[in-house]
Write a protein that holds these residues in place. Structure first.
Motif, PDB file in Angstrom:
ATOM      1  N   PHE A  36       0.857  -1.186   0.000  1.00 37.75           N
ATOM      2  CA  PHE A  36       0.000   0.000   0.000  1.00 37.75           C
ATOM      3  C   PHE A  36       0.889   1.229   0.000  1.00 37.75           C
ATOM      4  CE2 PHE A  36      -2.392  -3.459   1.714  1.00 37.75           C
ATOM      5  CZ  PHE A  36      -3.604  -3.336   1.069  1.00 37.75           C
ATOM      6  N   GLU A  37       0.763   2.026  -1.053  1.00 37.26           N
ATOM      7  CA  GLU A  37       1.625   3.183  -1.243  1.00 37.26           C
ATOM      8  C   GLU A  37       1.420   4.224  -0.164  1.00 37.26           C
ATOM      9  OE1 GLU A  37       1.124   4.710  -5.168  1.00 37.26           O
ATOM     10  OE2 GLU A  37       1.200   2.707  -6.053  1.00 37.26           O
ATOM     11  N   GLY A  38       2.506   4.814   0.271  1.00 37.09           N
ATOM     12  CA  GLY A  38       2.443   5.877   1.271  1.00 37.09           C
ATOM     13  C   GLY A  38       1.792   5.402   2.544  1.00 37.09           C
ATOM     14  N   GLU A  70      -5.775   9.217   4.178  1.00 36.22           N
ATOM     15  CA  GLU A  70      -4.953   8.126   3.682  1.00 36.22           C
ATOM     16  C   GLU A  70      -4.475   7.213   4.805  1.00 36.22           C
ATOM     17  OE1 GLU A  70      -1.819   9.153   1.078  1.00 36.22           O
ATOM     18  OE2 GLU A  70      -3.154  10.068  -0.373  1.00 36.22           O
ATOM     19  N   SER A  71      -4.489   7.677   6.053  1.00 37.17           N
ATOM     20  CA  SER A  71      -3.878   6.885   7.114  1.00 37.17           C
ATOM     21  C   SER A  71      -4.850   6.366   8.175  1.00 37.17           C
ATOM     22  CB  SER A  71      -2.779   7.700   7.795  1.00 37.17           C
ATOM     23  OG  SER A  71      -3.311   8.885   8.337  1.00 37.17           O
ATOM     24  N   TYR A  72      -6.100   6.785   8.123  1.00 38.61           N
ATOM     25  CA  TYR A  72      -7.067   6.288   9.107  1.00 38.61           C
ATOM     26  C   TYR A  72      -8.488   6.411   8.572  1.00 38.61           C
ATOM     27  CZ  TYR A  72      -7.605  11.257  10.258  1.00 38.61           C
ATOM     28  OH  TYR A  72      -7.822  12.605  10.190  1.00 38.61           O
ATOM     29  N   ILE A  73      -9.397   5.737   9.264  1.00 43.30           N
ATOM     30  CA  ILE A  73     -10.818   5.752   8.919  1.00 43.30           C
ATOM     31  C   ILE A  73     -11.570   6.349  10.099  1.00 43.30           C
ATOM     32  CG2 ILE A  73     -12.829   4.334   8.359  1.00 43.30           C
ATOM     33  CD1 ILE A  73     -10.812   2.260   7.220  1.00 43.30           C
ATOM     34  N   GLU A  87      -4.183   1.171  11.195  1.00 44.95           N
ATOM     35  CA  GLU A  87      -3.697  -0.186  10.923  1.00 44.95           C
ATOM     36  C   GLU A  87      -3.563  -0.996  12.206  1.00 44.95           C
ATOM     37  OE1 GLU A  87      -0.770  -3.119  11.271  1.00 44.95           O
ATOM     38  OE2 GLU A  87      -0.124  -1.062  11.617  1.00 44.95           O
ATOM     39  N   GLY A  88      -3.135  -0.400  13.287  1.00 46.04           N
ATOM     40  CA  GLY A  88      -2.960  -1.118  14.542  1.00 46.04           C
ATOM     41  C   GLY A  88      -4.245  -1.606  15.176  1.00 46.04           C
ATOM     42  N   CYS A  89      -5.372  -1.140  14.686  1.00 43.46           N
ATOM     43  CA  CYS A  89      -6.678  -1.527  15.245  1.00 43.46           C
ATOM     44  C   CYS A  89      -7.242  -2.786  14.609  1.00 43.46           C
ATOM     45  CB  CYS A  89      -7.693  -0.397  15.050  1.00 43.46           C
ATOM     46  SG  CYS A  89      -7.259   1.131  15.863  1.00 43.46           S
ATOM     47  N   ASN A  90      -6.568  -3.347  13.624  1.00 49.62           N
ATOM     48  CA  ASN A  90      -7.153  -4.480  12.905  1.00 49.62           C
ATOM     49  C   ASN A  90      -6.882  -5.830  13.552  1.00 49.62           C
ATOM     50  OD1 ASN A  90      -4.535  -5.196  12.125  1.00 49.62           O
ATOM     51  ND2 ASN A  90      -4.742  -4.329  10.080  1.00 49.62           N
TER      52      ASN A  90
END
Length: 182
Positions: A36-38, A70-73, A87-90
């Motif tokens: 995943f870019e960036g 781009e880095s969180y939802i 990403e750490g929440c998955n």
């Protein structure tokens, strides 16, 4: 020295299998993330957010998932931005830790793989439930956000992992077979 290696061989084998599995799975996961870019959000994290939204909608809760970064939802509950999923929440790092321990105390191959897959699914589902509950509780108790996110919910997810480990060691691992009394 040889005497100690023989004496502690089971412990050393446990450590070797644990760390080898942990390192290999972590490297594989890092390669996946690097596709995943960036800072783009990986598809597992996106799936966790989507499943959280589906769970909340199942209970008629007003949750909107917004993916404009781009880095969180963003998680918006009752028109209030309460949390974000990164990403750490998955829970993949927790699943890697879980699987490494199971391999280190491995049993029969088929049984080991089945338990890893089943346990990983349980961890994933409980993580989605954890995120949904966290959002609702942070809405109702905003002053308790740090306690909820930083203490209670990690305790919950790692507690479940610990219980799964205990079940594995006592019921299915090769160690369990050696310690069963007749």
């Amino acid at each position: 020295m040889k005497q100690y290696l023989i004496q502690y061989k089971p412990f050393l084998m446990f450590l070797a299998k644990f760390f080898l599995t942990y390192i290999v799975l972590t490297i594989i996961y890092q390669f996946y993330l690097n596709t995943f870019e960036g800072n783009k959000i990986d598809s597992i994290t996106q799936l966790v957010a989507k499943n959280t939204e589906q769970l909340m909608h199942f209970f008629n809760a007003d949750l909107v998932v917004v993916n404009d970064s781009e880095s969180y939802i963003k998680l918006i509950y009752k028109q209030q931005y309460l949390a974000r999923i990164i990403e750490g929440c998955n829970a993949i790092s927790v699943i890697i830790l879980f699987a490494s321990f199971i391999v280190a105390f491995s049993g029969k191959v088929k049984q080991t793989l089945f338990f890893i897959i089943t346990g990983s699914i349980v961890i994933y589902i409980l993580n989605v439930i954890r995120i949904a509950l966290l959002v609702v509780l942070m809405y109702n108790y905003p002053q308790e956000g740090e306690l909820l996110h930083g203490t209670l919910f990690p305790l919950f997810i790692y507690g479940v992992v610990f219980i799964l480990w205990v079940i594995w060691v006592n019921k299915f691992s090769l160690y369990a077979k050696k310690t069963i009394r007749t």
